[in-house]
Design a protein around this motif. Structure first.
Motif, PDB file in Angstrom:
ATOM      1  N   ALA A   1      22.113  -4.679  -6.283  1.00  0.00           N
ATOM      2  CA  ALA A   1      23.003  -4.226  -7.356  1.00  0.00           C
ATOM      3  C   ALA A   1      23.256  -2.730  -7.264  1.00  0.00           C
ATOM      4  N   CYS A   2      22.236  -1.989  -6.828  1.00  0.00           N
ATOM      5  CA  CYS A   2      22.411  -0.538  -6.672  1.00  0.00           C
ATOM      6  C   CYS A   2      23.440  -0.210  -5.598  1.00  0.00           C
ATOM      7  N   GLY A   3      23.693  -1.159  -4.703  1.00  0.00           N
ATOM      8  CA  GLY A   3      24.687  -0.950  -3.668  1.00  0.00           C
ATOM      9  C   GLY A   3      26.040  -1.524  -4.024  1.00  0.00           C
ATOM     10  N   ALA A   4      26.152  -2.129  -5.212  1.00  0.00           N
ATOM     11  CA  ALA A   4      27.436  -2.684  -5.645  1.00  0.00           C
ATOM     12  C   ALA A   4      28.367  -1.550  -6.019  1.00  0.00           C
TER      13      ALA A   4
ATOM     14  N   GLY B   1      22.960  -7.888   5.314  1.00  0.00           N
ATOM     15  CA  GLY B   1      21.547  -7.681   5.005  1.00  0.00           C
ATOM     16  C   GLY B   1      21.348  -6.433   4.182  1.00  0.00           C
ATOM     17  N   ILE B   2      20.112  -6.278   3.663  1.00  0.00           N
ATOM     18  CA  ILE B   2      19.836  -5.123   2.803  1.00  0.00           C
ATOM     19  C   ILE B   2      19.915  -3.830   3.614  1.00  0.00           C
ATOM     20  N   ASP B   3      19.644  -3.916   4.938  1.00  0.00           N
ATOM     21  CA  ASP B   3      19.756  -2.728   5.774  1.00  0.00           C
ATOM     22  C   ASP B   3      21.195  -2.231   5.834  1.00  0.00           C
ATOM     23  N   GLN B   4      22.159  -3.172   5.781  1.00  0.00           N
ATOM     24  CA  GLN B   4      23.556  -2.767   5.795  1.00  0.00           C
ATOM     25  C   GLN B   4      23.942  -2.086   4.486  1.00  0.00           C
ATOM     26  N   VAL B   5      23.388  -2.581   3.374  1.00  0.00           N
ATOM     27  CA  VAL B   5      23.643  -1.957   2.075  1.00  0.00           C
ATOM     28  C   VAL B   5      23.142  -0.512   2.074  1.00  0.00           C
ATOM     29  N   LEU B   6      21.894  -0.320   2.557  1.00  0.00           N
ATOM     30  CA  LEU B   6      21.316   1.025   2.582  1.00  0.00           C
ATOM     31  C   LEU B   6      22.062   1.929   3.566  1.00  0.00           C
ATOM     32  N   ARG B   7      22.503   1.362   4.686  1.00  0.00           N
ATOM     33  CA  ARG B   7      23.260   2.156   5.657  1.00  0.00           C
ATOM     34  C   ARG B   7      24.593   2.604   5.054  1.00  0.00           C
ATOM     35  N   THR B   8      25.228   1.711   4.292  1.00  0.00           N
ATOM     36  CA  THR B   8      26.491   2.065   3.638  1.00  0.00           C
ATOM     37  C   THR B   8      26.295   3.213   2.660  1.00  0.00           C
ATOM     38  N   LEU B   9      25.192   3.151   1.898  1.00  0.00           N
ATOM     39  CA  LEU B   9      24.899   4.235   0.951  1.00  0.00           C
ATOM     40  C   LEU B   9      24.677   5.557   1.675  1.00  0.00           C
ATOM     41  N   LEU B  10      23.975   5.513   2.812  1.00  0.00           N
ATOM     42  CA  LEU B  10      23.722   6.734   3.582  1.00  0.00           C
ATOM     43  C   LEU B  10      25.026   7.319   4.118  1.00  0.00           C
ATOM     44  N   MET B  11      25.903   6.452   4.622  1.00  0.00           N
ATOM     45  CA  MET B  11      27.176   6.939   5.160  1.00  0.00           C
ATOM     46  C   MET B  11      28.072   7.496   4.053  1.00  0.00           C
ATOM     47  N   GLN B  12      27.924   6.980   2.845  1.00  0.00           N
ATOM     48  CA  GLN B  12      28.690   7.511   1.722  1.00  0.00           C
ATOM     49  C   GLN B  12      28.256   8.940   1.393  1.00  0.00           C
ATOM     50  N   ILE B  13      26.982   9.230   1.570  1.00  0.00           N
ATOM     51  CA  ILE B  13      26.466  10.563   1.266  1.00  0.00           C
ATOM     52  C   ILE B  13      27.081  11.613   2.186  1.00  0.00           C
TER      53      ILE B  13
ATOM     54  N   ALA C   1      37.421   7.579  -3.986  1.00  0.00           N
ATOM     55  CA  ALA C   1      36.503   7.545  -5.140  1.00  0.00           C
ATOM     56  C   ALA C   1      35.083   7.198  -4.717  1.00  0.00           C
ATOM     57  N   ASN C   2      34.603   7.840  -3.667  1.00  0.00           N
ATOM     58  CA  ASN C   2      33.230   7.678  -3.199  1.00  0.00           C
ATOM     59  C   ASN C   2      32.351   8.646  -3.999  1.00  0.00           C
ATOM     60  N   TYR C   3      31.738   8.155  -5.075  1.00  0.00           N
ATOM     61  CA  TYR C   3      31.023   9.040  -5.997  1.00  0.00           C
ATOM     62  C   TYR C   3      29.701   9.538  -5.442  1.00  0.00           C
ATOM     63  N   ILE C   4      29.083   8.760  -4.556  1.00  0.00           N
ATOM     64  CA  ILE C   4      27.863   9.246  -3.909  1.00  0.00           C
ATOM     65  C   ILE C   4      28.195  10.461  -3.044  1.00  0.00           C
ATOM     66  N   GLY C   5      29.270  10.357  -2.261  1.00  0.00           N
ATOM     67  CA  GLY C   5      29.695  11.480  -1.433  1.00  0.00           C
ATOM     68  C   GLY C   5      30.116  12.673  -2.269  1.00  0.00           C
ATOM     69  N   LEU C   6      30.851  12.422  -3.365  1.00  0.00           N
ATOM     70  CA  LEU C   6      31.289  13.512  -4.239  1.00  0.00           C
ATOM     71  C   LEU C   6      30.096  14.216  -4.876  1.00  0.00           C
ATOM     72  N   LEU C   7      29.081  13.441  -5.275  1.00  0.00           N
ATOM     73  CA  LEU C   7      27.872  14.046  -5.841  1.00  0.00           C
ATOM     74  C   LEU C   7      27.186  14.941  -4.818  1.00  0.00           C
ATOM     75  N   ALA C   8      27.096  14.459  -3.583  1.00  0.00           N
ATOM     76  CA  ALA C   8      26.439  15.251  -2.538  1.00  0.00           C
ATOM     77  C   ALA C   8      27.171  16.571  -2.309  1.00  0.00           C
ATOM     78  N   TRP C   9      28.499  16.526  -2.208  1.00  0.00           N
ATOM     79  CA  TRP C   9      29.273  17.748  -1.996  1.00  0.00           C
ATOM     80  C   TRP C   9      29.243  18.659  -3.217  1.00  0.00           C
ATOM     81  N   ALA C  10      29.287  18.076  -4.410  1.00  0.00           N
ATOM     82  CA  ALA C  10      29.260  18.891  -5.623  1.00  0.00           C
ATOM     83  C   ALA C  10      27.932  19.612  -5.770  1.00  0.00           C
TER      84      ALA C  10
END
Length: 401
Positions: free
Chosen positions: A333-336, A119-131, A142-151
């Motif tokens: 697509a934003c979660g792809a 579901g879309i909630d799982q996509v958003l949860r995955t993005l949050l956990m990547q941060i 190569a988790n770029y969301i996480g790398l952006l947050a740390w950078a």
């Protein structure tokens, strides 16, 4: 007789890539065994890009924020708006193309050993956990969301560091950038190896069954690249968009087409932004962010393949549902992930909107992998080149005032 000394000028990188492409095609036809062997060149090139991209993002973003001058606008908010607008527009293009040129599939029992989001909630949860991912784990995967947050966090903290520390971070950024340019110079050899081995091993015969589907997919992506994106850029910049759009397709889209990874193409896009004279503080953050959330090609893939399944099963799709599919495809697509085939795993999520079971939806995913030889390449070329298009458009709009 001229007394000007003779000089040999090496062809541009794009011309060298085209030469590598042609050479790969010729080798695959004349000597398939040798073509399979040179596939190692393509593997090395893609691996080198994937290896350097995470450290590039971490170091460059950290350095940009560390040395950011007070009062200097980065325009990131406007770029994110363009990313979202472009992805939503692409989803609408995909839906419209599917209604104008409906496709059907030959669904067979197929095992796809991948787990799709429920579901879309799982996509958003995955993005949050990547941060909030561990920085070492983010680098390794190569988790770029996480790398952006740390950078961003490191950059903000180092803004209060001594001048010598800030200079060190800047020097490290320049050193990594130099390494990236060296890797990009391998692109002609990489394309040569990729094309030669691909055509020698699989050919394109299996795609004939799905030619109509490919026409719709690639046609929609071409429409977005040559009509949709230029229209958005023209509105934003109030100038002829095609010099910028065509250059981005040429210098970013070609390499993305063969690497089939928005993440692997980040170094190429960074270098193109530098050559375009864009603000480093902006593109160093916007490009890796775009590789994660700016997914016009993925939105088209999700829309077209979902509606192909709907047509195959004889399910009626009305206009409100189609519009809802566009929004769902854009958000999904934003979660792809920025890797080959990342968008295909979001198809079951979109199919659920029409009550299509997960078993059938995963068969559609299997079809996606069959046509992925062409579809995924075209999708990545659109995704990655659009990152630079929108960053440059935002910079031009800011300069125009």
């Amino acid at each position: 007789m001229s007394d000007r000394p003779f000089s040999f000028r090496a062809p541009s990188l794009v011309v060298q890539i085209v030469i590598g492409l042609v050479a790969g095609i010729v080798l695959s036809q004349l000597w398939p065994g040798g073509a399979r062997a040179v596939g190692l060149l393509g593997t090395v090139f893609i691996s080198a890009l994937k290896a350097v991209a995470p450290i590039l993002v971490l170091v460059l973003v950290t350095a940009s924020i560390t040395n950011h001058r007070h009062g200097q606008k980065t325009n990131l908010r406007f770029i994110i708006v363009l990313y979202v607008l472009g992805t939503l527009a692409a989803a609408l293009v995909g839906v419209t193309a599917s209604f104008l040129f409906p496709s059907t599939l030959t669904l067979k029992a197929a095992e796809v050993g991948l787990n799709a989001p429920s579901g879309i909630d799982q996509v958003l949860r995955t993005l949050l956990m990547q941060i909030v991912d561990n920085p070492v784990h983010a680098l390794l995967n190569a988790n770029y969301i996480g790398l952006l947050a740390w950078a961003i966090g490191l950059g903000l903290a180092l803004r209060h560091a001594s001048e010598s520390t800030r200079t060190l971070v800047s020097d490290l950024s320049q050193a990594v950038t130099w390494l990236v340019r060296m890797v990009i110079r391998l692109a002609p050899l990489g394309v040569f190896g990729i094309v030669a081995s691909l055509l020698a091993e699989s050919g394109l015969g299996e795609l004939k069954t799905y030619l109509h589907l490919l026409y719709v997919l690639v046609g929609a992506m071409l429409f977005m690249a040559l009509v949709g994106n230029p229209l958005i850029v023209a509105v934003v910049t109030r100038r002829n968009p095609y010099p910028l759009v065509l250059r981005c397709l040429r210098e970013s889209g070609i390499t993305a087409f063969f690497t089939r990874s928005s993440a692997a193409n980040i170094p190429v896009n960074m270098e193109l932004c530098r050559k375009l004279g864009l603000q480093e503080e902006t593109y160093s953050v916007a490009i890796p962010l775009g590789a994660t959330i700016n997914m016009a090609g993925a939105a088209i893939t999700i829309s077209v393949l979902t509606l192909a399944a709907v047509n195959t099963l004889g399910i009626a799709a009305d206009l409100p549902t189609a519009l809802l599919l566009s929004v769902l495809a854009a958000v999904g697509a934003c979660g792809a992930s920025g890797v080959p085939g990342g968008s295909l795993l979001l198809i079951p999520l979109a199919c659920s909107l029409f009550g299509i079971s997960n078993d059938i939806a995963m068969q559609v995913v299997a079809v996606g992998f069959i046509v992925g030889v062409v579809q995924d390449s075209a999708e990545t070329a659109l995704n990655s080149s659009t990152d630079v298009v929108f960053v440059a458009a935002a910079e031009q709009a800011r300069a125009r005032g």
